[in-house]
Design a protein around this motif. Structure first.
Motif, PDB file in Angstrom:
ATOM      1  N   THR A  63       0.870  -1.182   0.000  1.00 26.34           N
ATOM      2  CA  THR A  63       0.000   0.000   0.000  1.00 26.34           C
ATOM      3  C   THR A  63       0.906   1.231   0.000  1.00 26.34           C
ATOM      4  O   THR A  63       2.139   1.094  -0.068  1.00 26.34           O
ATOM      5  CB  THR A  63      -0.923   0.029   1.235  1.00 26.34           C
ATOM      6  N   GLY A  64       0.302   2.387   0.149  1.00 28.35           N
ATOM      7  CA  GLY A  64       1.082   3.631   0.160  1.00 28.35           C
ATOM      8  C   GLY A  64       2.219   3.576   1.169  1.00 28.35           C
ATOM      9  O   GLY A  64       3.324   4.064   0.902  1.00 28.35           O
ATOM     10  N   THR A  65       1.957   2.968   2.301  1.00 31.25           N
ATOM     11  CA  THR A  65       2.985   2.847   3.345  1.00 31.25           C
ATOM     12  C   THR A  65       4.208   2.094   2.814  1.00 31.25           C
ATOM     13  O   THR A  65       5.354   2.465   3.099  1.00 31.25           O
ATOM     14  CB  THR A  65       2.380   2.137   4.582  1.00 31.25           C
ATOM     15  N   TRP A  68       6.266   4.517   0.859  1.00 32.89           N
ATOM     16  CA  TRP A  68       7.169   5.322   1.697  1.00 32.89           C
ATOM     17  C   TRP A  68       8.456   4.548   1.950  1.00 32.89           C
ATOM     18  O   TRP A  68       9.552   5.083   1.855  1.00 32.89           O
ATOM     19  CB  TRP A  68       6.543   5.572   3.076  1.00 32.89           C
ATOM     20  N   PHE A  90      -0.619  11.771   8.525  1.00 32.01           N
ATOM     21  CA  PHE A  90       0.111  11.032   7.491  1.00 32.01           C
ATOM     22  C   PHE A  90       1.557  11.478   7.420  1.00 32.01           C
ATOM     23  O   PHE A  90       2.462  10.640   7.350  1.00 32.01           O
ATOM     24  CB  PHE A  90      -0.631  11.097   6.157  1.00 32.01           C
ATOM     25  N   ASN A 141      -0.772  16.207   0.014  1.00 33.29           N
ATOM     26  CA  ASN A 141      -2.122  16.415   0.536  1.00 33.29           C
ATOM     27  C   ASN A 141      -2.224  15.695   1.882  1.00 33.29           C
ATOM     28  O   ASN A 141      -2.175  14.470   1.924  1.00 33.29           O
ATOM     29  CB  ASN A 141      -3.148  15.850  -0.452  1.00 33.29           C
ATOM     30  N   THR A 143      -4.093  14.154   4.388  1.00 29.52           N
ATOM     31  CA  THR A 143      -5.447  13.598   4.370  1.00 29.52           C
ATOM     32  C   THR A 143      -6.158  13.747   5.717  1.00 29.52           C
ATOM     33  O   THR A 143      -7.384  13.715   5.778  1.00 29.52           O
ATOM     34  CB  THR A 143      -5.369  12.111   3.970  1.00 29.52           C
ATOM     35  N   ASP A 170       4.948  12.498  -0.857  1.00 32.35           N
ATOM     36  CA  ASP A 170       3.788  11.623  -0.651  1.00 32.35           C
ATOM     37  C   ASP A 170       2.614  12.254  -1.393  1.00 32.35           C
ATOM     38  O   ASP A 170       2.131  13.319  -1.015  1.00 32.35           O
ATOM     39  CB  ASP A 170       3.504  11.521   0.853  1.00 32.35           C
ATOM     40  N   VAL A 172      -0.166  10.343  -2.012  1.00 27.63           N
ATOM     41  CA  VAL A 172      -1.129   9.234  -1.931  1.00 27.63           C
ATOM     42  C   VAL A 172      -2.570   9.726  -2.122  1.00 27.63           C
ATOM     43  O   VAL A 172      -3.355   9.086  -2.815  1.00 27.63           O
ATOM     44  CB  VAL A 172      -0.989   8.433  -0.615  1.00 27.63           C
ATOM     45  N   GLN A 195      -5.616   2.774  -4.055  1.00 24.73           N
ATOM     46  CA  GLN A 195      -7.001   2.860  -3.568  1.00 24.73           C
ATOM     47  C   GLN A 195      -7.533   4.264  -3.371  1.00 24.73           C
ATOM     48  O   GLN A 195      -8.542   4.449  -2.720  1.00 24.73           O
ATOM     49  CB  GLN A 195      -7.135   2.068  -2.264  1.00 24.73           C
ATOM     50  N   LYS A 196      -6.849   5.267  -3.919  1.00 24.76           N
ATOM     51  CA  LYS A 196      -7.370   6.629  -3.766  1.00 24.76           C
ATOM     52  C   LYS A 196      -7.693   7.184  -5.145  1.00 24.76           C
ATOM     53  O   LYS A 196      -8.679   6.793  -5.743  1.00 24.76           O
ATOM     54  CB  LYS A 196      -6.425   7.454  -2.904  1.00 24.76           C
TER      55      LYS A 196
END
Ligand SMILES: *Cc1c(COP(=O)(O)O)cnc(C)c1O
Length: 396
Positions: A63-65, A68, A90, A141, A143, A170, A172, A195-196
């Protein structure tokens, strides 16, 4: 929970039917030419969405993590110093990850609700004459607070300081929804997830590395294995992965980029802006305030809305889910219980947004808040009626 209602959380976002179908694939041999026909167009599509020609894209089952971690571990060494600002949950988590990897983080503390301060970045970078700082981190951004920061301004700050650090962003909850210009802004690593803005299920970490970031990979000493982009690059050169790829998700990514580019990126951004303006008009009509402190930093993908002092904002989220089967986002970290969030990114139309605003009004009225049902919807309708073009129909 109703599966017919759209979600209004800022990710995962609503999945268009065509993308759900694209992700639902029979098993294929991921070492066959068929996989190459999914992989390479997906990578090329991501490059276009990021507005980069120079960068190389690497997509991991994560995922986004994981994105990173890919950025940090492929370019940095234990004890390296990085510069990052914390203005929400975030950016905080990315800083935490840096520290857990043994990096030394110089943190610029920013009140939650404000944007990243390019002037503070410039001061610190200018003072760093020995170039101890190896990377500059920025969350485009935030979140948690609904705050969009000016990434070009941070690049200008780095240039004004004449500082050679790498620049990691980032994106995401911005990429694919608001303008992101990897090459123009001199971003060295961009990070996002599936997923965004890409409107898919969670499961892909999407990263892009500039030539300068690629040049840092050999010397980087942080330990990495699963996220080693050298293995991934070798895999891609053979039309494959170093391990089993998430084929359905990649097929979704290929189609998602085609959809975004087909609608036209500028139209996608205009649609997000218009929908967000409607949400903000509603918040104003309710007599409530955004967590974001000024219009210059208002996010077009998520609005964090402050509830009156003494009222637990989580009640809005709980009641919306329980009574109406609609999901809003809770407040995180410092603003937990103080804000609820309306996510308005991805596959969304003006009409869908109105249903979320109408729900929020019912919820707030049910809970005894001084909100007139219909007031926010009417304010948003005025914004949407003034809208031109057909992008909102096409996006459905
Ligand atoms: C969602 C999000 C993340 C984390 O992504 P995961 O896919 O949940 O790992 C990171 N940064 C921002 C700004 C986000 O919105």
């Amino acid at each position: 929970m109703s599966f017919q209602n759209p979600v209004f959380i800022p990710g995962p976002t609503n999945i268009p039917e065509v993308l759900r179908k694209a992700m639902d694939m029979p098993t294929i041999d991921h070492r066959s030419p068929l996989f190459a026909q999914i992989l390479h167009p997906a990578l090329a599509g991501v490059k276009k969405v990021l507005k980069t020609e120079a960068a190389e894209v690497f997509v991991f089952p994560a995922t986004g993590t994981g994105g990173w971690e890919t950025a940090l571990t492929n370019t940095l060494s234990p004890g390296d110093t990085v510069l990052a600002a914390r203005n929400g949950m975030f950016s905080h988590r990315w800083i935490d990850m840096c520290q857990r990897h043994g990096l030394n983080v110089e943190v610029i503390e920013v009140p939650w609700g404000e944007g990243l301060p390019a002037d503070r970045y410039e001061e610190i970078l200018t003072a760093d004459k020995e170039h101890r700082i190896k990377a500059v981190l920025a969350t485009h951004n935030e979140t948690a607070t609904g705050v969009l920061s000016d990434i070009a301004a941070i690049r200008r700050a780095m240039d004004a300081a004449g500082h050679p650090a790498l620049f990691f962003v980032d994106g995401v909850s911005s990429i694919g929804s608001v303008d992101f210009r990897m090459d123009d802004w001199g971003v060295d690593i961009a990070v996002t997830g599936s997923q965004k803005g890409f409107m898919l299920s969670a499961g892909l970490a999407i990263t892009a590395f500039s030539p300068k970031a690629l040049a840092a990979v050999e010397a980087a000493k942080l330990s990495r294995c699963f996220f080693d982009i050298r293995d991934m690059a070798k895999g891609y050169a053979a039309n494959a992965y170093p391990y089993t790829p998430a084929v359905g998700l990649l097929n979704g990514l290929k189609l998602s980029t085609e959809m975004l580019l087909g609608e036209g990126l500028e139209n996608v951004f205009a649609r997000h802006h218009r929908i967000a303006e409607g949400v903000r008009a509603a918040v104003h009509a309710w007599g409530l305030e955004l967590c974001a402190t000024s219009p210059a930093v208002y996010s077009d993908t998520v609005s964090a809305i402050r509830t009156p002092e003494g009222f637990d904002a989580n009640r809005v989220v709980g009641h919306a889910l329980q009574k109406y089967g609609v999901a809003f986002g809770t407040g995180l970290g410092e603003v937990a219980g103080k804000v609820f969030r309306i996510g308005h990114l991805g596959s969304l139309t003006d009409v869908m947004a109105l249903s979320g605003l109408a729900t929020a009004e019912m919820v707030m009225a049910d809970l005894g808040l001084d909100v007139v049902p219909g007031s926010g919807v009417a304010a948003a309708q005025a914004v949407y009626r003034g809208a031109t073009g057909t992008a909102q129909q096409e996006a459905a």
